[in-house]
Enzyme design. Structure first.
Site, mmCIF file in Angstrom:
data_model
loop_
_atom_site.group_PDB
_atom_site.id
_atom_site.type_symbol
_atom_site.label_atom_id
_atom_site.label_comp_id
_atom_site.label_asym_id
_atom_site.label_seq_id
_atom_site.Cartn_x
_atom_site.Cartn_y
_atom_site.Cartn_z
ATOM 1 N N ALA A 72 3.848 34.587 56.073
ATOM 2 C CA ALA A 72 4.171 33.470 55.401
ATOM 3 C C ALA A 72 3.679 32.309 56.230
ATOM 4 O O ALA A 72 3.883 32.345 57.362
ATOM 5 C CB ALA A 72 5.598 33.542 55.140
ATOM 6 N N GLY A 117 4.576 39.128 56.430
ATOM 7 C CA GLY A 117 4.198 39.112 54.829
ATOM 8 C C GLY A 117 2.658 39.892 54.986
ATOM 9 O O GLY A 117 2.228 40.547 53.916
ATOM 10 N N GLU A 120 3.015 43.442 54.911
ATOM 11 C CA GLU A 120 3.545 43.654 53.649
ATOM 12 C C GLU A 120 2.475 43.758 52.643
ATOM 13 O O GLU A 120 2.470 44.677 51.828
ATOM 14 C CB GLU A 120 4.648 42.932 53.209
ATOM 15 C CG GLU A 120 6.014 43.236 54.193
ATOM 16 C CD GLU A 120 7.097 41.940 53.556
ATOM 17 O OE1 GLU A 120 8.126 42.229 53.399
ATOM 18 O OE2 GLU A 120 6.735 40.796 53.808
ATOM 19 N N GLU A 140 10.480 39.649 60.776
ATOM 20 C CA GLU A 140 11.366 38.487 59.969
ATOM 21 C C GLU A 140 12.823 38.344 60.505
ATOM 22 O O GLU A 140 13.160 37.130 60.536
ATOM 23 C CB GLU A 140 11.401 38.873 58.522
ATOM 24 C CG GLU A 140 10.126 38.639 57.661
ATOM 25 C CD GLU A 140 9.266 39.915 57.853
ATOM 26 O OE1 GLU A 140 8.045 39.918 56.973
ATOM 27 O OE2 GLU A 140 9.219 40.906 58.556
#
Length: 264
Positions: A72, A117, A120, A140
């Site tokens: 992110a 992310g 991910e 995270e």
């Protein structure tokens, strides 16, 4: 299918070659940090790919020579009010679920950092191909949040609950050799993009109807008991048993030739 390119916003490019699509994360100056605009573009690109029946395999790659994706965009997130963060959440989720729900096989080509992310997005793919530069992880909790792009669900399914817990709770980064040993990536190759595209070509030689049905059966069967899973498999088999691809595949086998898949 001829070679073509289509841009989705400023930060995502889709290249198609024959029956393989390459979804390129193209925000190199930010190491592909996923901003709201980039997330929106990933979602839009996935919507277009999902509707393209000519695409048999999608490969997710990066235009940055140091990172697949660093997760992110925390600089953007730092500027958000609580209300803005809530409003942005559906857009962020749509990017990750867009990759996860692509109906054709998907391959991530991880070169450099794939963190948060970014990892991910790779976990949302069916297969992860990496090279020696790869560094993966879900850090995270070190910034006060949790993996929110599917990581808490996809990582345990890939490597088991205890191993996933250790990786998420410690927030540690894992380099390529250990990542392969732990099953965080599936193949280690000399160059991630080249290796992933070569794998995609091998997959794309097969029946597009069969590929999509096999993926659907495996995805829907995850987490079910064996009896229920076999019912999912049977439904997928019935969806292909009387297809044009099945008829062509059997004919080509008996005639000792390469199939010319009708894709229906």
């Amino acid at each position: 299918m001829n070679e073509s390119e289509q841009r989705f916003g400023e930060f995502v490019l889709v290249r198609t070659r024959k029956h393989t699509a390459e979804l390129v994360l193209d925000r190199p100056k930010a190491m592909n940090a996923v901003s709201t605009d980039m997330a929106r573009s990933i979602g839009a690109a996935c919507d277009a790919l999902a509707a393209d029946r000519d695409v048999r395999v999608t490969v997710v790659t990066s235009s940055n020579d140091r990172a697949f994706c660093v997760g992110a965009d925390l600089k953007e997130r730092n500027s958000f009010s609580d209300a803005e963060l809530v409003r942005q959440r559906p857009t962020a989720r749509a990017a990750y679920t867009g990759v996860l729900e692509l109906p054709m096989p998907t391959v991530a080509a991880v070169h450099g950092y794939a963190l948060g992310g970014g990892f991910e997005l790779a976990l949302a793919c069916d297969l992860i191909v990496a090279d020696a530069t790869a560094v993966v992880g879900l850090p995270e909790v070190s910034v006060g949040v949790i993996p929110g792009g599917g990581g808490t669900q996809l990582l345990p399914r890939r490597v088991g609950a205890a191993r996933a817990a250790e990786l998420v709770f410690t927030a540690r980064r894992v380099e390529a050799a250990e990542a392969r040993e732990l099953g965080l990536v599936d193949q280690l190759v000399e160059d991630a993009r080249t290796g992933a595209l070569e794998l995609a070509d091998r997959i794309a030689a097969n029946s597009p109807v069969g590929l999509r049905a096999a993926k659907r059966a495996m995805r829907l069967g995850q987490g079910l008991d064996l009896r229920a899973g076999l019912e999912v498999e049977d439904a997928a088999w019935r969806s292909v048993a009387f297809s044009g691809d099945r008829a062509e595949g059997v004919a080509a086998f008996n005639e000792k030739r390469t199939p010319d898949w009708p894709g229906e």
